[in-house]
Design an enzyme around this catalytic site. Sequence first.
Site, PDB file in Angstrom:
ATOM      1  N   GLU A  44       0.823  -1.213   0.000  1.00  0.00           N
ATOM      2  CA  GLU A  44       0.000   0.000   0.000  1.00  0.00           C
ATOM      3  C   GLU A  44       0.857   1.263   0.000  1.00  0.00           C
ATOM      4  OE1 GLU A  44      -2.762  -0.555   3.261  1.00  0.00           O
ATOM      5  OE2 GLU A  44      -3.863  -2.078   2.101  1.00  0.00           O
ATOM      6  N   CYS A  53      -2.117  -4.822  -5.508  1.00  0.00           N
ATOM      7  CA  CYS A  53      -2.664  -6.045  -4.901  1.00  0.00           C
ATOM      8  C   CYS A  53      -1.648  -7.192  -4.954  1.00  0.00           C
ATOM      9  CB  CYS A  53      -3.920  -6.479  -5.631  1.00  0.00           C
ATOM     10  SG  CYS A  53      -5.337  -5.416  -5.382  1.00  0.00           S
ATOM     11  N   GLU A  55      -2.002 -10.388  -5.814  1.00  0.00           N
ATOM     12  CA  GLU A  55      -1.989 -11.281  -6.972  1.00  0.00           C
ATOM     13  C   GLU A  55      -1.324 -10.617  -8.170  1.00  0.00           C
ATOM     14  OE1 GLU A  55      -4.470 -10.040  -5.142  1.00  0.00           O
ATOM     15  OE2 GLU A  55      -6.392 -10.683  -5.973  1.00  0.00           O
ATOM     16  N   CYS A  91      -7.537  -6.795 -10.804  1.00  0.00           N
ATOM     17  CA  CYS A  91      -6.754  -8.041 -10.805  1.00  0.00           C
ATOM     18  C   CYS A  91      -7.375  -9.072 -11.749  1.00  0.00           C
ATOM     19  CB  CYS A  91      -6.645  -8.606  -9.394  1.00  0.00           C
ATOM     20  SG  CYS A  91      -5.491  -7.663  -8.373  1.00  0.00           S
TER      21      CYS A  91
END
Length: 134
Positions: A44, A53, A55, A91
């Site tokens: 973050e 993210c 993934e 994602c």
Amino acid sequence: MTKENLIEMAKDAMDYSYSPYSKFKVGAALLTKDGDVYLGANIENAAYGATMCAERNAIYNAYCHGIQFEDIEAIAIVADCPRPVSPCGICRQVMSELLPPDTPVYLANLDGEVKETSVEELLPYGFVSEDLNQ
Ligand code: THU
């Protein structure tokens, strides 16, 4: 490498999460056909939009090490939530372009619940490169 092993590796990757704002740790593990694993965690930023993210970090990590579309076997994603973690729309879009459509996606939580799905199941009727042709 079993599904359970890959999920365990994704769970371990949660330790790499940098999530002081949401305090929501996510880990991901991408398996190649050669049996190599590339990890990712959510990272973050105070400028929230700069967050990446778990993934996507795992996928980009693999690509940055020379892994290509056809080399990919599966991906696992784990977070501490009431149901197996659900990947965000961005994602899903990235998975639909960088992973084969039938790639198994193992979604899990820390209660041991696992939802097994696939890239194509996660994003039906997604926007693809061919749509750019007029
Ligand atoms: N997050 C992920 O890393 N993957 C997901 O599948 C869901 C959401 C992260 C982004 C952000 O750091 C935090 O979880 C809260 O949205």
